[in-house]
Design an enzyme around this catalytic site. Structure first.
Site, PDB file in Angstrom:
ATOM      1  N   ALA A 197      21.701  16.069 -61.525  1.00  0.00           N
ATOM      2  CA  ALA A 197      20.500  15.874 -60.605  1.00  0.00           C
ATOM      3  C   ALA A 197      20.511  17.599 -61.008  1.00  0.00           C
ATOM      4  O   ALA A 197      19.402  18.680 -60.686  1.00  0.00           O
ATOM      5  CB  ALA A 197      20.617  15.712 -59.572  1.00  0.00           C
ATOM      6  N   GLY A 200      18.433  20.197 -58.600  1.00  0.00           N
ATOM      7  CA  GLY A 200      17.252  19.144 -57.681  1.00  0.00           C
ATOM      8  C   GLY A 200      16.207  19.390 -57.958  1.00  0.00           C
ATOM      9  O   GLY A 200      15.230  17.966 -56.975  1.00  0.00           O
ATOM     10  N   LYS A 202      14.143  17.274 -60.062  1.00  0.00           N
ATOM     11  CA  LYS A 202      13.662  16.276 -60.742  1.00  0.00           C
ATOM     12  C   LYS A 202      13.900  15.520 -59.181  1.00  0.00           C
ATOM     13  O   LYS A 202      12.965  14.265 -58.847  1.00  0.00           O
ATOM     14  CB  LYS A 202      13.885  15.622 -61.448  1.00  0.00           C
ATOM     15  CG  LYS A 202      13.164  16.254 -63.067  1.00  0.00           C
ATOM     16  CD  LYS A 202      13.567  15.883 -64.375  1.00  0.00           C
ATOM     17  CE  LYS A 202      13.596  16.537 -65.372  1.00  0.00           C
ATOM     18  NZ  LYS A 202      14.045  17.533 -65.956  1.00  0.00           N
ATOM     19  N   ASP A 264      19.565  13.437 -66.383  1.00  0.00           N
ATOM     20  CA  ASP A 264      18.435  13.997 -67.290  1.00  0.00           C
ATOM     21  C   ASP A 264      19.394  14.788 -68.112  1.00  0.00           C
ATOM     22  O   ASP A 264      19.570  16.319 -67.659  1.00  0.00           O
ATOM     23  CB  ASP A 264      18.048  14.256 -66.460  1.00  0.00           C
ATOM     24  CG  ASP A 264      17.331  15.988 -66.738  1.00  0.00           C
ATOM     25  OD1 ASP A 264      16.753  16.051 -67.947  1.00  0.00           O
ATOM     26  OD2 ASP A 264      17.408  17.255 -65.703  1.00  0.00           O
ATOM     27  N   CYS A 317      15.695  18.377 -72.427  1.00  0.00           N
ATOM     28  CA  CYS A 317      14.668  19.383 -72.472  1.00  0.00           C
ATOM     29  C   CYS A 317      14.781  20.119 -74.397  1.00  0.00           C
ATOM     30  O   CYS A 317      15.087  21.276 -73.943  1.00  0.00           O
ATOM     31  CB  CYS A 317      14.720  20.387 -71.872  1.00  0.00           C
ATOM     32  SG  CYS A 317      16.365  21.332 -71.447  1.00  0.00           S
TER      33      CYS A 317
HETATM   34  C1  LIG Z   1      18.456  19.216 -67.576  1.00  0.00           C
HETATM   35  S1  LIG Z   1      20.299  19.540 -66.480  1.00  0.00           S
HETATM   36  C2  LIG Z   1      19.630  18.912 -65.571  1.00  0.00           C
HETATM   37  C3  LIG Z   1      18.024  19.004 -64.556  1.00  0.00           C
HETATM   38  C4  LIG Z   1      17.945  18.425 -63.537  1.00  0.00           C
HETATM   39  N1  LIG Z   1      17.818  18.145 -63.298  1.00  0.00           N
HETATM   40  C5  LIG Z   1      17.210  19.644 -62.945  1.00  0.00           C
HETATM   41  O1  LIG Z   1      15.859  18.739 -62.690  1.00  0.00           O
HETATM   42  O2  LIG Z   1      16.870  20.943 -62.229  1.00  0.00           O
HETATM   43  C6  LIG Z   1      21.812  18.887 -67.039  1.00  0.00           C
HETATM   44  C7  LIG Z   1      22.848  19.162 -65.752  1.00  0.00           C
HETATM   45  O3  LIG Z   1      23.481  17.683 -65.806  1.00  0.00           O
HETATM   46  C8  LIG Z   1      24.815  18.540 -65.513  1.00  0.00           C
HETATM   47  N2  LIG Z   1      26.370  17.702 -65.767  1.00  0.00           N
HETATM   48  C9  LIG Z   1      26.833  17.967 -67.449  1.00  0.00           C
HETATM   49  N3  LIG Z   1      27.569  17.598 -67.779  1.00  0.00           N
HETATM   50  C10 LIG Z   1      28.264  16.167 -66.884  1.00  0.00           C
HETATM   51  C11 LIG Z   1      29.414  15.342 -66.393  1.00  0.00           C
HETATM   52  N4  LIG Z   1      29.933  15.270 -67.087  1.00  0.00           N
HETATM   53  N5  LIG Z   1      28.704  15.074 -65.513  1.00  0.00           N
HETATM   54  C12 LIG Z   1      27.503  14.781 -65.018  1.00  0.00           C
HETATM   55  N6  LIG Z   1      26.736  15.952 -65.113  1.00  0.00           N
HETATM   56  C13 LIG Z   1      27.114  16.838 -65.541  1.00  0.00           C
HETATM   57  C14 LIG Z   1      24.968  19.821 -65.446  1.00  0.00           C
HETATM   58  O4  LIG Z   1      25.917  20.247 -64.645  1.00  0.00           O
HETATM   59  C15 LIG Z   1      23.665  19.795 -65.362  1.00  0.00           C
HETATM   60  O5  LIG Z   1      23.047  20.402 -64.123  1.00  0.00           O
END
Ligand SMILES: C[S@@+](CC[C@H](N)C(=O)[O-])C[C@H]1O[C@@H](n2cnc3c(N)ncnc32)[C@H](O)[C@@H]1O
Length: 378
Positions: A197, A200, A202, A264, A317
């Protein structure tokens, strides 16, 4: 980025037309070439005065919309040749990483353009919110594809102070991210999990599409980002967003618990390189394999939480094949109980029969993104 161009053009490739041509003049013209076109008359006359050139010349350069054309006009004026190599716009390895049928020229051009600011109208009657934004001196234009998306063309500097923002009627969100919500298509009353998330963006969108009915669990590995999600959910007035920390490993108690799960995933971010140009030079080619492995791991663990018959949506992205179709292929090969599910691409209206699509920047003046949708069969 403009500084880079100014330096590159002014110090390396330009040959002054006449001896004595001042470097200042060159630099200022170049600044005009790469500066934002929103620069007002005061900046134009300052550049002209300091650069000892006619204001009309600077103004005419400002009027050229395309960055490359603007740079060319300056070079013509200085009698210089200053062709940028493609390898100065993108790392050369990146060119081989886009999908084979990509329109590389169009992509290179779009990488050089300034991305607009998109808002999502989150609450209230969209027409009334648009009137309110216009009344606060924001020039906004409503998307003709996503009815709650509006593009801001002027006046965004005071956005954070405006009551429409402070009271959660609008959120900042690129229209490509908003389109990911349409591909998720959650229904009111369902139970969704936004597994990555972040802050947050999305999660809030899913909750909005569910009209406040049902639940969207938000999780991330970064606690600080989840605090931001909590703050934004409070601002939006959404009370159905439980926040849970998750590090990407299997979560047995959530097995088969959700109608839909959105992953995401962390990625190279190559679809957002025009918003964040420095990242072009910090992502390394060898990161891509590692990112794809993380993406598959996150999809596998999050996929367990999908109910039979439920939806799993994967988004990045990134515009690199390996993180998109590559990750999807490897995930489906090892998870035969998931099948691709077709959907309509919001910007083109095309039916994505293979269950995935790219959002290209020129489709909606948006970030580049990829999204895939799967259905769990058992
Ligand atoms: C592309 S960003 C998400 C953006 C968000 N969904 C939005 O719309 O603003 C990817 C997210 O994956 C999280 N992430 C990275 N590795 C992860 C893991 N092993 N477990 C859970 N989340 C992880 C990162 O902290 C990051 O916030």
């Amino acid at each position: 980025m403009p500084d880079y161009f100014i330096q590159r053009l002014a110090t390396q490739s330009l040959t002054p037309k006449a001896a004595g041509e001042s470097l200042v003049r060159q630099r200022l013209l170049l600044a005009a070439a790469v500066a934002e076109r929103t620069a007002g008359p005061a900046l134009i006359s300052l550049l002209a005065r300091r650069g000892e050139v006619q204001p009309n010349l600077v103004a005419s350069i400002f009027r050229i919309e395309d960055t490359f054309e603007r740079t060319r006009a300056v070079c013509r004026e200085l009698g210089a040749s200053a062709t940028l190599e493609i390898s100065e716009l993108l790392p050369s390895w990146a060119l081989d990483r886009f999908p084979q049928d990509s329109d590389i020229n169009r992509l290179l051009l779009s990488y050089q353009q300034r991305p607009p600011l998109w808002l999502r109208i989150q609450k209230g009657d969209p027409e009334a919110v648009i009137r309110e934004l216009r009344g606060s001196s924001l020039a906004v234009q409503r998307s003709n594809v996503i009815p709650f998306a509006v593009m801001v063309s002027e006046g965004c500097s005071g956005l954070y102070l405006m009551s429409a923002y402070r009271e959660g009627r609008v959120e900042i969100q690129d229209i490509a991210s908003q389109a990911v919500g349409l591909v998720c298509a959650p229904r009111p009353g369902e139970r969704w999990w936004d597994a990555c998330a972040g802050g947050g963006g999305k999660t809030l969108l899913l909750a909005q599409l569910m009209k406040g009915r049902g639940t969207v669990v938000a999780s991330d590995i970064r606690g600080r980002k989840l605090m931001e999600t909590r703050r934004r959910a409070a601002r939006a007035g959404f009370s159905n967003i439980p926040i849970r920390s998750w590090n990407g490993s299997n979560q047995p108690s959530w097995a088969r618990a959700f109608d839909g799960v959105l992953v995401d995933a962390p990625c190279s971010g190559s679809g957002t390189w025009r918003r964040n140009p420095a990242a072009r030079w910090t992502v390394r080619e060898e990161d891509l394999e590692e990112l794809s492995a993380i993406q598959i791991k996150l999809l596998s663990s999050a996929g367990r939480a999908v109910k039979p018959g439920g939806a799993l949506v994967y988004a990045t992205c990134s515009l690199f094949e390996i993180e998109n179709q590559g990750t999807v292929r490897r995930f489906l090969d090892s998870h035969p109980h998931f099948v691709p599910e077709q959907f309509v691409q919001p910007f083109t209206g095309n039916r994505c029969v293979e269950g995935w699509t790219y959002f290209w920047p020129w489709e909606a003046d948006c970030d580049g993104m990829f999204v895939a949708r799967f259905r769990r069969t058992e």
